[in-house]
Design a protein around this motif. Structure first.
Motif, short mmCIF file in Angstrom:
data_model
loop_
_atom_site.label_atom_id
_atom_site.label_comp_id
_atom_site.label_asym_id
_atom_site.label_seq_id
_atom_site.Cartn_x
_atom_site.Cartn_y
_atom_site.Cartn_z
N ILE A 83 -29.20 0.22 -1.01
CA ILE A 83 -29.86 1.48 -0.68
C ILE A 83 -29.57 1.89 0.76
CG2 ILE A 83 -32.05 2.72 -0.67
CD1 ILE A 83 -31.14 1.71 -3.44
N ILE A 84 -29.76 0.95 1.70
CA ILE A 84 -29.49 1.21 3.12
C ILE A 84 -28.59 0.10 3.63
CG2 ILE A 84 -30.51 1.46 5.41
CD1 ILE A 84 -33.09 2.40 4.11
N PRO A 85 -27.46 0.41 4.27
CA PRO A 85 -26.55 -0.64 4.74
C PRO A 85 -27.19 -1.51 5.81
CG PRO A 85 -25.47 1.52 4.73
CD PRO A 85 -26.93 1.76 4.52
N TRP A 86 -27.01 -2.83 5.67
CA TRP A 86 -27.59 -3.75 6.65
C TRP A 86 -26.94 -3.56 8.02
CZ3 TRP A 86 -24.61 -7.05 9.46
CH2 TRP A 86 -23.34 -7.37 8.95
N GLN A 87 -25.73 -3.00 8.07
CA GLN A 87 -25.03 -2.82 9.35
C GLN A 87 -25.77 -1.89 10.31
OE1 GLN A 87 -23.64 -2.77 6.36
NE2 GLN A 87 -21.75 -3.98 6.35
N HIS A 88 -26.79 -1.19 9.81
CA HIS A 88 -27.59 -0.35 10.69
C HIS A 88 -28.25 -1.17 11.80
CE1 HIS A 88 -28.23 3.32 7.79
NE2 HIS A 88 -26.96 3.09 8.08
N VAL A 89 -28.41 -2.47 11.61
CA VAL A 89 -29.05 -3.29 12.64
C VAL A 89 -28.21 -3.34 13.91
CG1 VAL A 89 -30.20 -4.73 10.92
CG2 VAL A 89 -27.99 -5.46 11.85
N LEU A 90 -26.93 -3.01 13.80
CA LEU A 90 -26.05 -3.06 14.98
C LEU A 90 -26.46 -2.03 16.03
CD1 LEU A 90 -22.60 -3.50 13.20
CD2 LEU A 90 -24.06 -5.27 14.21
N ALA A 91 -27.24 -1.04 15.63
CA ALA A 91 -27.69 -0.02 16.58
C ALA A 91 -28.99 -0.40 17.29
CB ALA A 91 -27.88 1.31 15.86
N LEU A 92 -29.60 -1.52 16.88
CA LEU A 92 -30.88 -1.90 17.47
C LEU A 92 -30.71 -2.47 18.87
CD1 LEU A 92 -32.47 -3.65 14.36
CD2 LEU A 92 -33.25 -1.52 15.42
N PRO A 93 -31.71 -2.30 19.71
CA PRO A 93 -31.66 -2.86 21.06
C PRO A 93 -31.79 -4.38 21.03
CG PRO A 93 -33.81 -1.90 20.67
CD PRO A 93 -32.96 -1.52 19.50
N PRO A 94 -31.33 -5.07 22.06
CA PRO A 94 -31.38 -6.55 22.08
C PRO A 94 -32.78 -7.11 22.12
CG PRO A 94 -30.65 -5.69 24.21
CD PRO A 94 -30.67 -4.52 23.27
N THR A 95 -33.79 -6.28 22.36
CA THR A 95 -35.17 -6.75 22.39
C THR A 95 -35.76 -6.93 20.99
OG1 THR A 95 -35.79 -4.43 22.68
CG2 THR A 95 -35.72 -5.81 24.67
N VAL A 96 -35.02 -6.56 19.95
CA VAL A 96 -35.49 -6.67 18.57
C VAL A 96 -34.88 -7.91 17.93
CG1 VAL A 96 -35.48 -5.60 16.29
CG2 VAL A 96 -35.78 -4.18 18.33
N ALA A 97 -35.72 -8.73 17.32
CA ALA A 97 -35.24 -9.91 16.58
C ALA A 97 -34.71 -9.47 15.23
CB ALA A 97 -36.37 -10.93 16.41
N ILE A 98 -33.51 -9.90 14.88
CA ILE A 98 -32.86 -9.49 13.64
C ILE A 98 -32.70 -10.69 12.72
CG2 ILE A 98 -30.77 -8.51 12.63
CD1 ILE A 98 -30.33 -7.04 15.29
N HIS A 99 -33.09 -10.51 11.45
CA HIS A 99 -32.96 -11.57 10.44
C HIS A 99 -32.18 -11.01 9.26
CE1 HIS A 99 -36.12 -14.04 12.42
NE2 HIS A 99 -36.64 -12.85 12.71
N LEU A 100 -31.02 -11.60 8.96
CA LEU A 100 -30.20 -11.17 7.84
C LEU A 100 -30.29 -12.21 6.73
CD1 LEU A 100 -27.05 -9.90 9.80
CD2 LEU A 100 -29.03 -8.58 9.00
N LEU A 101 -30.64 -11.77 5.54
CA LEU A 101 -30.91 -12.68 4.43
C LEU A 101 -29.82 -12.59 3.37
CD1 LEU A 101 -34.73 -11.98 4.06
CD2 LEU A 101 -33.61 -13.73 5.41
N ALA A 102 -29.17 -13.72 3.09
CA ALA A 102 -28.16 -13.77 2.06
C ALA A 102 -28.81 -13.68 0.68
CB ALA A 102 -27.35 -15.07 2.18
N ARG A 103 -28.01 -13.28 -0.31
CA ARG A 103 -28.47 -13.17 -1.70
C ARG A 103 -29.75 -12.35 -1.80
NH1 ARG A 103 -26.71 -18.12 -0.84
NH2 ARG A 103 -28.78 -18.94 -0.45
N SER A 104 -29.79 -11.26 -1.06
CA SER A 104 -30.97 -10.40 -1.07
C SER A 104 -30.52 -8.95 -1.00
CB SER A 104 -31.88 -10.72 0.12
OG SER A 104 -33.02 -9.90 0.10
N GLY A 105 -31.19 -8.10 -1.79
CA GLY A 105 -30.89 -6.68 -1.80
C GLY A 105 -31.86 -5.90 -0.93
#
Length: 520
Positions: A481-503
């Motif tokens: 629905i929404i590309p996970w690559q959008h996290v690349l625009a987040l500031p470094p102050t945000v913790a990012i968690h990418l989950l495999a085998r998940s939609g």
């Protein structure tokens, strides 16, 4: 305490890896030899794996859904003072039937047709891997069994020697009936009172075997692997559900029936606000720190069932409203800003001064608006697959859900959300389609998506808020629905968690991982 590592077993000659579908015991639980301890999915089937000896589960080392190579660690266990049944083949030499031991030497017992899964009632003997007179060690495959789903090897639960084969290759055998006569160390098998009678007494042997199986399974709920997964997703206690399957087994339909009339429906409350009534659930410890769960477009409070159950177990007070335009809330929403407009008043009505917010997809827009409008009331933000980080979005999904009026349309659209199958009964799909056909979401869909994609933006708000409170973003790597690559625009102050085998619904696909992140 004697700690050992439980490793991924090989359930067939072609198996090189397996997926951990579910643990049937929890850390701290003790088990006996032969007790099913975990469910493993191969490329052919889902099967329960029995413990090859007594022990206690100390720590689970892998997550539900993980693919694990054969021989790699699964868990830490304590085997106590007993023999090391976790040893690799060849690591130790088992005793021989010519020897005697402290428990009285070797005895003959029946080998019963094992149950390789909750749905298995009988199996076909595909091939004997040991002939009469041949010895085997604990964990060594002794026969191949064909079920209605696959052919799997069955390992010996203790050292021994094949004495006589009672059922030939190709024969169908009911679970629990004797298939062979084996010799085993007396100190590695159940007491005589719990064993099936010898094959020389066939009537007694056949009737005693099911009694032995029932005793071994006493205290454990009979449920199919799919039913267990659905119960976890819906936040239901599997032990509290009635089973309509054979011998009271809990099946998929039983869980879906309970989900349709259980916590998702019966615990609904209503808050009388200026613009109308807002439906919500409020559960968990009244004294626990509150967490507010905000669903996404076309969802409602019930989409959080598994996460809500886990947060309650962690001692949190869990509040999940139906946002305007959704579910049983009778307040309309024509624009994204309408979603959060009533939330400060809603929190006042519940007497909540400060709250941690967990929001999904379009609900993230509401969470950011709340945090901006109610300064000091939001302690942290956890945004799951949030809208507003970029322009790309599956606009067909948004428009489709807003305009759907038939169960078939709905089920096809829902398949885009998860990497797993859609787990809604026909009745639930019909109800959802009927609700969507009212057209309440049409205006909202047009307000949040357009010709160029998303019309909402949350990056500026996230950048500002992440300097004043903890902000984390979770995304599934298979989000359609929404590309996970959008996290690349987040500031470094945000913790990012990418989950495999998940939609797009990590709270469905990887609820255990999501809970670990939220409760860390």
């Amino acid at each position: 305490m004697t700690e050992r590592i439980l490793k991924m077993p090989r359930l067939g000659e072609t198996m090189d890896e397996g997926k951990v579908v579910g643990w049937l015991i929890s850390p701290g639980d003790s088990f006996k030899r032969g007790d099913p301890i975990l469910e493993i999915e191969t490329d052919k089937t889902i099967a329960e794996f029995p413990a090859l000896g007594d022990g206690r589960l100390e720590e689970i080392l892998v997550s539900i859904g993980d693919m694990v190579e054969v021989g790699k660690p699964l868990a830490r266990i304590d085997i106590g003072d007993g023999p090391d049944w976790t040893a690799e083949e060849g690591d130790e030499t088992g005793p021989t039937p010519d020897a005697t031991n402290d428990a009285g030497g070797w005895i003959e017992i029946d080998l019963a047709m094992p149950r390789l899964g909750e749905t298995m009632e009988e199996g076909r003997i595909a091939k004997w891997l040991k002939a009469p007179g041949e010895r085997f060690v604990r964990g060594e495959a002794i026969l191949e069994i064909e079920t209605d789903k696959t052919i799997a090897e069955f390992p010996a639960l203790h050292d021994g020697r094949m004495v006589a084969i009672l059922r030939g290759e190709g024969e169908m055998v009911t679970v629990g009936e004797p298939v062979a006569r084996i010799e085993a160390p007396a100190d590695q098998v159940a007491p005589a009172a719990e064993r099936p009678a010898p094959a020389a007494q066939p009537e007694t042997a056949v009737s005693a075997a099911p009694v032995h199986m029932a005793a071994r399974r006493e205290g454990r709920v009979r449920a199919t692997p799919l039913a267990r997964r659905l119960a976890r997703r819906h936040g239901l206690d599997i032990a509290a559900l009635p089973g309509t399957g054979r011998r009271g087994r809990i099946e998929k339909g039983d869980v879906l029936a309970a989900a349709g009339s259980g916590p998702g429906q019966s615990d609904v409350r209503f808050a009388a606000l200026r613009r109308g009534r807002m439906a919500y659930s409020d559960s968990g410890a009244a004294s626990g720190r509150p967490v507010l769960l905000l669903h996404g477009f076309s969802g409602d409070r019930t989409t959080w069932a598994a996460v809500a159950a886990g947060l309650k177990r962690a001692g949190r007070r869990v509040v999940a409203p139906d946002l305007p335009g959704h579910g049983l809330t009778d307040i309309d929403a024509r624009d994204a800003s309408d979603l959060a407009q009533d939330l400060p008043e809603f929190l006042d009505a519940l007497g909540i001064a400060e709250v941690d917010v967990v929001a999904h997809s379009l609900g993230a827009v509401a969470a950011l608006d709340l945090a901006n409008a109610a300064s000091g009331r939001v302690g942290s933000l956890s945004l799951i697959a949030p809208a507003g980080l970029g322009s790309q979005i599956d606009a067909d999904f948004v428009r489709g859900m807003a305009q759907a009026n038939a169960p078939g349309e709905v089920v096809h659209l829902l398949r885009r959300l998860s990497v797993n199958a859609v787990d809604l009964s026909e009745a639930a799909l019909a109800t959802l389609a009927k609700d969507l056909a009212r057209g309440r979401l049409v205006a909202l869909a047009g307000a949040v998506t357009g010709a160029s994609g998303q019309k909402v933006d949350g990056l500026a708000a996230i950048s500002r808020l992440s300097g004043t409170m903890p902000v984390r973003v979770l995304f599934g790597l298979e989000d359609r629905i929404i590309p996970w690559q959008h996290v690349l625009a987040l500031p470094p102050t945000v913790a990012i968690h990418l989950l495999a085998r998940s939609g797009h619904m990590p709270q469905w696909d990887q609820s255990k991982d999501v809970l670990e992140i939220l409760t860390a």
